[in-house]
Motif scaffolding. Structure first.
Motif, mmCIF file in Angstrom:
data_model
loop_
_atom_site.group_PDB
_atom_site.id
_atom_site.type_symbol
_atom_site.label_atom_id
_atom_site.label_comp_id
_atom_site.label_asym_id
_atom_site.label_seq_id
_atom_site.Cartn_x
_atom_site.Cartn_y
_atom_site.Cartn_z
ATOM 1 N N ASN A 1 -42.171 62.142 -6.870
ATOM 2 C CA ASN A 1 -41.617 60.792 -6.921
ATOM 3 C C ASN A 1 -40.281 60.743 -6.187
ATOM 4 O O ASN A 1 -39.700 61.773 -5.844
ATOM 5 N N HIS A 2 -39.796 59.531 -5.956
ATOM 6 C CA HIS A 2 -38.496 59.371 -5.318
ATOM 7 C C HIS A 2 -37.407 59.389 -6.389
ATOM 8 O O HIS A 2 -37.495 58.637 -7.367
ATOM 9 N N TRP A 3 -36.410 60.217 -6.179
ATOM 10 C CA TRP A 3 -35.314 60.377 -7.131
ATOM 11 C C TRP A 3 -33.990 60.022 -6.461
ATOM 12 O O TRP A 3 -33.768 60.354 -5.289
ATOM 13 N N GLY A 4 -33.101 59.386 -7.223
ATOM 14 C CA GLY A 4 -31.755 59.188 -6.735
ATOM 15 C C GLY A 4 -30.952 60.469 -6.856
ATOM 16 O O GLY A 4 -31.462 61.502 -7.305
ATOM 17 N N GLN A 5 -29.686 60.385 -6.491
ATOM 18 C CA GLN A 5 -28.842 61.568 -6.514
ATOM 19 C C GLN A 5 -28.273 61.840 -7.909
ATOM 20 O O GLN A 5 -27.759 62.928 -8.174
ATOM 21 N N GLY A 6 -28.352 60.865 -8.766
ATOM 22 C CA GLY A 6 -27.904 61.032 -10.148
ATOM 23 C C GLY A 6 -26.482 60.553 -10.375
ATOM 24 O O GLY A 6 -25.656 60.532 -9.463
ATOM 25 N N THR A 7 -26.217 60.161 -11.603
ATOM 26 C CA THR A 7 -24.868 59.786 -12.013
ATOM 27 C C THR A 7 -24.585 60.467 -13.353
ATOM 28 O O THR A 7 -25.448 60.506 -14.231
ATOM 29 N N GLN A 8 -23.409 61.022 -13.489
ATOM 30 C CA GLN A 8 -23.069 61.808 -14.665
ATOM 31 C C GLN A 8 -22.566 60.931 -15.797
ATOM 32 O O GLN A 8 -21.709 60.054 -15.597
ATOM 33 N N VAL A 9 -23.099 61.183 -16.980
ATOM 34 C CA VAL A 9 -22.627 60.527 -18.195
ATOM 35 C C VAL A 9 -22.163 61.622 -19.150
ATOM 36 O O VAL A 9 -22.921 62.553 -19.444
ATOM 37 N N THR A 10 -20.929 61.514 -19.601
ATOM 38 C CA THR A 10 -20.369 62.486 -20.535
ATOM 39 C C THR A 10 -19.875 61.754 -21.770
ATOM 40 O O THR A 10 -19.065 60.833 -21.659
ATOM 41 N N VAL A 11 -20.388 62.165 -22.926
ATOM 42 C CA VAL A 11 -20.018 61.527 -24.184
ATOM 43 C C VAL A 11 -19.307 62.561 -25.042
ATOM 44 O O VAL A 11 -19.884 63.598 -25.384
ATOM 45 N N SER A 12 -18.076 62.279 -25.390
ATOM 46 C CA SER A 12 -17.296 63.206 -26.201
ATOM 47 C C SER A 12 -17.284 62.757 -27.658
ATOM 48 O O SER A 12 -17.348 61.561 -27.955
ATOM 49 N N SER A 13 -17.188 63.741 -28.537
ATOM 50 C CA SER A 13 -17.218 63.436 -29.979
ATOM 51 C C SER A 13 -15.828 63.143 -30.507
ATOM 52 O O SER A 13 -14.826 63.341 -29.844
ATOM 53 N N ALA B 1 -17.975 58.978 -28.271
ATOM 54 C CA ALA B 1 -19.158 58.672 -29.067
ATOM 55 C C ALA B 1 -19.031 57.272 -29.654
ATOM 56 O O ALA B 1 -17.966 56.870 -30.119
ATOM 57 N N GLY B 2 -20.143 56.556 -29.607
ATOM 58 C CA GLY B 2 -20.148 55.178 -30.079
ATOM 59 C C GLY B 2 -19.890 54.164 -28.992
ATOM 60 O O GLY B 2 -20.081 52.964 -29.203
ATOM 61 N N GLY B 3 -19.485 54.649 -27.826
ATOM 62 C CA GLY B 3 -19.186 53.758 -26.715
ATOM 63 C C GLY B 3 -20.419 53.314 -25.965
ATOM 64 O O GLY B 3 -21.557 53.652 -26.324
ATOM 65 N N SER B 4 -20.166 52.560 -24.902
ATOM 66 C CA SER B 4 -21.258 51.985 -24.112
ATOM 67 C C SER B 4 -21.012 52.189 -22.621
ATOM 68 O O SER B 4 -19.866 52.301 -22.182
ATOM 69 N N LEU B 5 -22.103 52.251 -21.884
ATOM 70 C CA LEU B 5 -22.057 52.286 -20.434
ATOM 71 C C LEU B 5 -23.248 51.518 -19.889
ATOM 72 O O LEU B 5 -24.289 51.425 -20.549
ATOM 73 N N ARG B 6 -23.086 51.011 -18.687
ATOM 74 C CA ARG B 6 -24.194 50.355 -18.008
ATOM 75 C C ARG B 6 -24.416 51.041 -16.667
ATOM 76 O O ARG B 6 -23.544 51.031 -15.802
ATOM 77 N N LEU B 7 -25.587 51.611 -16.513
ATOM 78 C CA LEU B 7 -25.954 52.245 -15.262
ATOM 79 C C LEU B 7 -26.692 51.258 -14.376
ATOM 80 O O LEU B 7 -27.449 50.411 -14.865
ATOM 81 N N SER B 8 -26.492 51.401 -13.080
ATOM 82 C CA SER B 8 -27.209 50.588 -12.100
ATOM 83 C C SER B 8 -27.850 51.501 -11.069
ATOM 84 O O SER B 8 -27.339 52.593 -10.792
ATOM 85 N N CYS B 9 -28.939 51.040 -10.509
ATOM 86 C CA CYS B 9 -29.618 51.764 -9.434
ATOM 87 C C CYS B 9 -30.041 50.739 -8.392
ATOM 88 O O CYS B 9 -30.872 49.877 -8.684
ATOM 89 N N THR B 10 -29.475 50.850 -7.220
ATOM 90 C CA THR B 10 -29.832 49.957 -6.134
ATOM 91 C C THR B 10 -30.790 50.671 -5.196
ATOM 92 O O THR B 10 -30.526 51.797 -4.769
ATOM 93 N N LEU C 1 -23.539 55.462 -27.852
ATOM 94 C CA LEU C 1 -23.741 56.737 -27.182
ATOM 95 C C LEU C 1 -23.353 57.902 -28.071
ATOM 96 O O LEU C 1 -22.415 57.822 -28.872
ATOM 97 N N LYS C 2 -24.106 58.989 -27.922
ATOM 98 C CA LYS C 2 -23.905 60.197 -28.712
ATOM 99 C C LYS C 2 -23.591 61.359 -27.761
ATOM 100 O O LYS C 2 -23.983 61.329 -26.592
ATOM 101 N N PRO C 3 -22.949 62.390 -28.251
ATOM 102 C CA PRO C 3 -22.691 63.551 -27.401
ATOM 103 C C PRO C 3 -23.960 64.117 -26.779
ATOM 104 O O PRO C 3 -23.928 64.609 -25.639
ATOM 105 N N GLU C 4 -25.074 64.033 -27.489
ATOM 106 C CA GLU C 4 -26.325 64.555 -26.942
ATOM 107 C C GLU C 4 -26.894 63.696 -25.817
ATOM 108 O O GLU C 4 -27.888 64.074 -25.199
ATOM 109 N N ASP C 5 -26.277 62.555 -25.545
ATOM 110 C CA ASP C 5 -26.666 61.756 -24.383
ATOM 111 C C ASP C 5 -25.998 62.251 -23.107
ATOM 112 O O ASP C 5 -26.301 61.757 -22.015
ATOM 113 N N THR C 6 -25.101 63.209 -23.230
ATOM 114 C CA THR C 6 -24.443 63.786 -22.056
ATOM 115 C C THR C 6 -25.483 64.398 -21.132
ATOM 116 O O THR C 6 -26.269 65.261 -21.539
#
Length: 130
Positions: free
Chosen positions: A118-130, A14-23, A86-91
């Motif tokens: 719509n067109h959807w990607g396969q998804g990427t998992q984000v896990t935020v721990s407290s 929690a409190g951290g950061s991530l950057r997602l990309s979609c090509t 980031l918050k745990p509820e962003d998981t």
């Protein structure tokens, strides 16, 4: 065939950061508005942030406004989501989405609607721990 490939997910505290990309491939990338949707465990999918085709308009759900920033690089056919505080509820699993047909309404309206056509990607998992 439209292909959307997300990357950048992972596990953070929690409190951290991530950057997602979609090509994206198989489409005229700079023509379409795009968005990030997510699905948390046990919850329905929701649109959290969307951006217009040239990046001059953005939409954020209240749950992420002020913490997430959407952007795009049309020269690289890539969509980004910068996530901070980031918050745990962003998981959730995060999906990149592009319309399958022209949408004449407001960007926010499109972003709030979950549409399997719509067109959807396969998804990427984000896990935020407290």
């Amino acid at each position: 065939e439209v292909q959307l490939v997300e990357s950048g997910g992972g596990s953070v505290q929690a409190g951290g950061s991530l950057r997602l990309s979609c090509t994206a491939s198989g489409l005229s990338f700079g023509y379409w508005h795009m968005g990030w949707f997510r699905q948390a465990p046990g919850k329905e999918r929701e649109g959290i942030s969307c951006i217009s085709s040239i990046g001059d308009r953005t939409y954020y759900a209240a749950s992420v406004k002020g913490r997430f920033t959407i952007s795009r690089d049309n020269a690289k056919n890539t969509l980004y989501l910068e996530m901070t505080s980031l918050k745990p509820e962003d998981t959730a699993t995060y999906y990149c989405v592009v319309p399958s047909s022209t949408y004449a309404g407001q960007l926010g309206s499109w972003c709030r609607e979950v549409n399997d056509d719509n067109h959807w990607g396969q998804g990427t998992q984000v896990t935020v721990s407290s």
